[in-house]
Design a protein around this motif. Structure first.
Motif, short mmCIF file in Angstrom:
data_model
loop_
_atom_site.label_atom_id
_atom_site.label_comp_id
_atom_site.label_asym_id
_atom_site.label_seq_id
_atom_site.Cartn_x
_atom_site.Cartn_y
_atom_site.Cartn_z
N PRO A 179 -9.10 19.21 -65.91
CA PRO A 179 -10.29 18.61 -65.29
C PRO A 179 -10.62 19.29 -63.97
N GLU A 180 -11.85 19.18 -63.60
CA GLU A 180 -12.29 19.77 -62.34
C GLU A 180 -11.98 18.80 -61.20
N LEU A 213 -9.38 3.83 -54.16
CA LEU A 213 -9.38 5.11 -54.85
C LEU A 213 -7.94 5.50 -55.14
N LYS A 214 -7.77 6.27 -56.19
CA LYS A 214 -6.44 6.77 -56.54
C LYS A 214 -6.53 8.29 -56.65
N PRO A 215 -6.24 9.00 -55.56
CA PRO A 215 -6.31 10.46 -55.64
C PRO A 215 -5.12 11.02 -56.40
N TYR A 218 -9.40 14.85 -56.00
CA TYR A 218 -10.18 13.82 -56.69
C TYR A 218 -10.86 14.43 -57.91
N LYS A 219 -10.81 13.71 -59.02
CA LYS A 219 -11.52 14.17 -60.21
C LYS A 219 -13.02 14.10 -59.93
N LYS A 220 -13.69 15.17 -60.21
CA LYS A 220 -15.14 15.22 -59.96
C LYS A 220 -15.86 14.12 -60.74
N SER A 221 -15.45 13.88 -61.97
CA SER A 221 -16.10 12.85 -62.79
C SER A 221 -15.94 11.46 -62.16
N ASP A 222 -14.77 11.18 -61.56
CA ASP A 222 -14.56 9.89 -60.89
C ASP A 222 -15.46 9.75 -59.67
N MET A 223 -15.64 10.84 -58.95
CA MET A 223 -16.48 10.80 -57.75
C MET A 223 -17.95 10.61 -58.11
#
Length: 58
Positions: free
Chosen positions: A2-3, A30-32, A43-48
């Protein structure tokens, strides 16, 4: 793979400070992920993007 975004990139995307992200991490909002060698927050880009969409809807 993942990015991932660094804390600086994630803060810029969400338009908050790095300290805000650190506080959210401490509060459990948040869970980094952690870099395996240097333990930096990632951080996952999709989560952000999901979080940004929630913020913008308010």
């Amino acid at each position: 793979m993942p990015e991932y975004l660094t804390i600086c990139e994630a803060a810029e995307l969400l338009k908050v400070t790095k300290q805000t992200l650190r506080n959210w991490d401490k509060q459990g909002k948040l869970k980094p992920h952690r870099h395996p060698l240097n333990n930096y927050r990632l951080y996952k880009k999709s989560d952000m993007v999901k979080l940004l969409n929630k913020i913008e809807k308010k």
